[in-house]
Design a protein around this motif. Structure first.
Motif, PDB file in Angstrom:
ATOM      1  N   SER A 103      -8.346 -51.473  15.254  1.00  0.00           N
ATOM      2  CA  SER A 103      -7.400 -52.307  14.515  1.00  0.00           C
ATOM      3  C   SER A 103      -7.981 -52.669  13.152  1.00  0.00           C
ATOM      4  O   SER A 103      -9.178 -52.514  12.900  1.00  0.00           O
ATOM      5  N   THR A 104      -7.133 -53.163  12.255  1.00  0.00           N
ATOM      6  CA  THR A 104      -7.603 -53.568  10.923  1.00  0.00           C
ATOM      7  C   THR A 104      -8.504 -54.787  11.045  1.00  0.00           C
ATOM      8  O   THR A 104      -8.064 -55.825  11.561  1.00  0.00           O
ATOM      9  N   PRO A 105      -9.754 -54.721  10.591  1.00  0.00           N
ATOM     10  CA  PRO A 105     -10.665 -55.865  10.712  1.00  0.00           C
ATOM     11  C   PRO A 105     -10.156 -57.088   9.954  1.00  0.00           C
ATOM     12  O   PRO A 105      -9.473 -56.973   8.927  1.00  0.00           O
TER      13      PRO A 105
ATOM     14  N   ARG B 205      -5.248 -58.201  14.654  1.00  0.00           N
ATOM     15  CA  ARG B 205      -4.270 -57.210  15.092  1.00  0.00           C
ATOM     16  C   ARG B 205      -4.678 -56.510  16.390  1.00  0.00           C
ATOM     17  O   ARG B 205      -4.270 -55.380  16.650  1.00  0.00           O
ATOM     18  N   ARG B 206      -5.473 -57.177  17.196  1.00  0.00           N
ATOM     19  CA  ARG B 206      -5.746 -56.701  18.555  1.00  0.00           C
ATOM     20  C   ARG B 206      -4.477 -56.931  19.389  1.00  0.00           C
ATOM     21  O   ARG B 206      -3.652 -57.766  19.043  1.00  0.00           O
ATOM     22  N   TRP B 207      -4.356 -56.228  20.510  1.00  0.00           N
ATOM     23  CA  TRP B 207      -3.115 -56.461  21.268  1.00  0.00           C
ATOM     24  C   TRP B 207      -3.033 -57.886  21.819  1.00  0.00           C
ATOM     25  O   TRP B 207      -1.924 -58.467  21.850  1.00  0.00           O
ATOM     26  N   PRO B 208      -4.125 -58.550  22.238  1.00  0.00           N
ATOM     27  CA  PRO B 208      -3.983 -59.960  22.617  1.00  0.00           C
ATOM     28  C   PRO B 208      -3.557 -60.854  21.458  1.00  0.00           C
ATOM     29  O   PRO B 208      -2.924 -61.892  21.679  1.00  0.00           O
TER      30      PRO B 208
ATOM     31  N   LEU C  88       0.018 -40.992  21.360  1.00  0.00           N
ATOM     32  CA  LEU C  88       1.014 -40.675  20.353  1.00  0.00           C
ATOM     33  C   LEU C  88       0.372 -40.849  18.974  1.00  0.00           C
ATOM     34  O   LEU C  88      -0.311 -41.848  18.716  1.00  0.00           O
ATOM     35  N   ALA C  89       0.575 -39.892  18.085  1.00  0.00           N
ATOM     36  CA  ALA C  89      -0.105 -39.917  16.789  1.00  0.00           C
ATOM     37  C   ALA C  89       0.165 -41.212  16.020  1.00  0.00           C
ATOM     38  O   ALA C  89      -0.739 -41.752  15.369  1.00  0.00           O
ATOM     39  N   ALA C  90       1.364 -41.741  16.128  1.00  0.00           N
ATOM     40  CA  ALA C  90       1.701 -42.971  15.395  1.00  0.00           C
ATOM     41  C   ALA C  90       0.939 -44.181  15.920  1.00  0.00           C
ATOM     42  O   ALA C  90       0.826 -45.189  15.220  1.00  0.00           O
ATOM     43  N   PHE C  91       0.423 -44.093  17.137  1.00  0.00           N
ATOM     44  CA  PHE C  91      -0.301 -45.197  17.759  1.00  0.00           C
ATOM     45  C   PHE C  91      -1.809 -44.991  17.749  1.00  0.00           C
ATOM     46  O   PHE C  91      -2.557 -45.879  18.163  1.00  0.00           O
TER      47      PHE C  91
ATOM     48  N   GLY D 296      -4.273 -47.842  17.023  1.00  0.00           N
ATOM     49  CA  GLY D 296      -4.316 -48.569  15.762  1.00  0.00           C
ATOM     50  C   GLY D 296      -3.408 -49.785  15.843  1.00  0.00           C
ATOM     51  O   GLY D 296      -2.940 -50.163  16.924  1.00  0.00           O
ATOM     52  N   ASP D 297      -3.133 -50.388  14.706  1.00  0.00           N
ATOM     53  CA  ASP D 297      -2.345 -51.620  14.689  1.00  0.00           C
ATOM     54  C   ASP D 297      -0.987 -51.452  15.375  1.00  0.00           C
ATOM     55  O   ASP D 297      -0.566 -52.305  16.163  1.00  0.00           O
ATOM     56  N   ALA D 298      -0.277 -50.369  15.059  1.00  0.00           N
ATOM     57  CA  ALA D 298       1.049 -50.170  15.641  1.00  0.00           C
ATOM     58  C   ALA D 298       0.969 -50.001  17.154  1.00  0.00           C
ATOM     59  O   ALA D 298       1.826 -50.501  17.894  1.00  0.00           O
TER      60      ALA D 298
END
Length: 532
Positions: free
Chosen positions: A268-270, A274-277, A435-438, A447-449
């Protein structure tokens, strides 16, 4: 002279009696872990020692409240941990708002090995999702024996006692956390209804100012965000009302995310939360629900090294959390991936039945303590860490074990609910890959998304769990409620009615389910009649 933690027992007992009715919940958490030797595949990224230095760590709360406690952990220390001073701070309206922490009425405290120090309750109103910082001064030579690796959040170290400074002078970046482990809040309904003070927004300081927020560089001054802290649904008061003030159950309480580097937010972006929690906390904030991130990079269900195995840390990281209501167990991929890799070259291959037995033990312990357990499937990881010395993390044989365990998580009925991260993140055209977008780019971590999509799935699982409880309590009333809200969310074609906004819909649904839970169970005759 520093007062040792053992001498605080009498004061704690008196305070405990006086505050017996006060309900606390964990609003922020970083799971402590022990260090490891230099021969391991990854460095700890910690300094050899701290001495006459201040460490400033930024964090973002989940739930808000009127009073705050801060926890400093010496869980893995072999020597007493001496804290010279600690201070809590935030930014708002262009001015720094900070307060010293006390421990048994004293500014300093010594924490015995294996113990933690919980600060005295501080009257310091905080909003849901508010960003704070904790500055801790270490007057004596201190080994960073209890720390948190990575963290996706930049901390800062400076010479001398600068805990009260707006900006740290000559600060150096620290990529990890040391000794700081939790923030507890109480009186959350005040923050939910917008009654608390200090609703400053994010700042640009990221650990440089005393109230550093989520991003920016050390050269930046703290700036006032003004207004209410960021929330989902439009402001700190969004989702308020009776539903948010009920307490544990639908609203209030804390859900613990027990996981590995994916829960810890790698990829995720430091410095942006933007972590899932973190995304889950945004969704849950209008309910007054706390989210405690007990993710540790490299954590395993059954093995030690980067953090203790799940069974060893379950008591402190999950069951001991104030207000814990549910736990999402998102572990297992490192148990499968580490054997025969640079992480654990001599470990035997993991078998599905062995890993499943580990899940069952956690489920038993959680239920014995009346904590709901939500199982999370493992995300696909084909080509994980490709092109690095750690590329042996993936193999088709390892992926077969992952799929077998995932099938058990989905179909066994062992959990109170299931969140299918595998289904959310996989590429439908190639299910063994993200999935590439994720994909963050390493084919292992989203990643963030991807993390945002995971949070939405986790929140949906929590919502389904509450709806199921209402359904079991009073099926006819619950069905009428859901049918009504379905029509309001998606009016029939040609209807003059407009779709009800989702945040308003879910707020009213929440209140409706709570009302249903208070109704007596209907008799069979009236139940059938009500469905006509």
């Amino acid at each position: 002279m520093f007062k040792t933690i053992s001498t605080l027992g009498l004061a704690a007992a008196v305070a405990s009696s006086a505050m017996a009715a006060e309900q606390w919940q964990t609003s922020w958490y970083a799971a402590p872990q022990p260090g490891w030797d230099a021969g391991f595949a990854l460095p700890t990224n910690m300094p050899p020692a701290l001495h006459d230095q201040t460490v400033r760590e930024a964090l973002r709360l989940s739930a808000g409240g009127r009073r705050v406690r801060v926890v400093l952990s010496n869980r893995y220390g072999t020597e007493p941990l001496v804290i010279g001073e600690a201070r809590l701070a935030r930014a708002g309206a262009g001015a720094v708002d900070s307060a010293p922490l006390s421990f048994g009425g004293k500014r300093s405290v010594t924490v015995a090995p294996g113990r933690q120090a919980v600060s005295d309750a501080l009257d310091f109103s905080v909003q849901p999702l508010e960003r704070l910082s904790v500055s801790t001064y270490f007057p004596q030579r201190t080994l960073p024996s209890t720390f948190h690796w990575g963290a996706q959040q930049t901390a800062y170290i400076a010479t001398g006692n600068q805990t009260a400074a707006r900006r740290l002078a000559r600060a150096e970046a620290l990529h990890g956390r040391v000794f700081l482990s939790a923030v507890h809040v109480s009186g959350g309904e005040a923050a939910t209804h917008g009654g608390g003070g200090g609703g400053g927004g994010a700042t640009e300081a990221s650990g440089c100012g005393a109230a550093a927020g989520g991003g920016g560089s050390c050269a930046a001054e703290a700036v006032g965000g003004g207004g209410a802290a960021e929330t989902s649904g439009g402001g700190a008061a969004a989702g308020g009302g009776s539903c948010a003030a009920v307490g544990r159950g639908w609203a209030g309480g804390t859900v613990v995310a027990l996981g590995d580097s994916i829960t810890d937010g790698n990829g995720s972006t430091p410095d942006q939360d933007r972590r899932w929690p973190d995304y889950l906390a945004r969704l849950a904030a209008p309910r007054g629900m706390g989210v405690a991130n007990a993710g540790i990079s490299g954590a395993r269900m059954l093995g030690d090294r980067m953090g203790e195995r799940a069974a060893a840390r379950f008591e402190q990281d999950v069951l001991a959390q104030p207000g814990v209501d549910s736990v999402i167990v998102a572990l297992g991929i490192n148990d499968i991936g580490w054997p025969a890799s640079a992480f654990a070259p001599h470990d035997p291959a993991m078998e599905a039945d062995t890993l499943i037995a580990g899940y069952r033990k956690l489920i038993e312990r959680a239920r014995a303590n009346k904590v709901r357990v939500i199982g999370a499937t493992m995300a696909p990881f084909e080509n994980a860490l490709q092109g690095t010395p750690l590329s042996d993390h993936y193999s088709p044989a390892k992926d077969a074990v992952r799929r077998q365990v995932n099938d058990w998580i989905r179909s066994s009925g062992a959990f109170d609910a299931v969140v299918d991260f595998d289904a959310v993140l996989r590429d439908p055209a190639h299910p063994s890959r993200l999935l590439a977008a994720f994909d963050s780019g390493d084919h292992l971590h989203p990643g963030d998304a991807g993390y945002e999509a995971m949070a939405q799935a986790a929140y949906a699982a929590l919502e389904r769990r509450r709806a199921d409880q209402a359904e079991r309590r009073n099926p006819p009333a619950s069905r009428r409620l859901m049918a009504d809200y379905a029509l309001r969310a998606n009016p029939p074609y040609g209807s003059s009615n407009r779709a009800m906004p989702r945040d308003m819909l879910m707020r009213e649904a929440c209140e409706g389910w709570l009302a249903i839970s208070a109704l007596p169970a209907p008799r069979a005759a009236s139940a059938s009649a009500s469905l006509r």
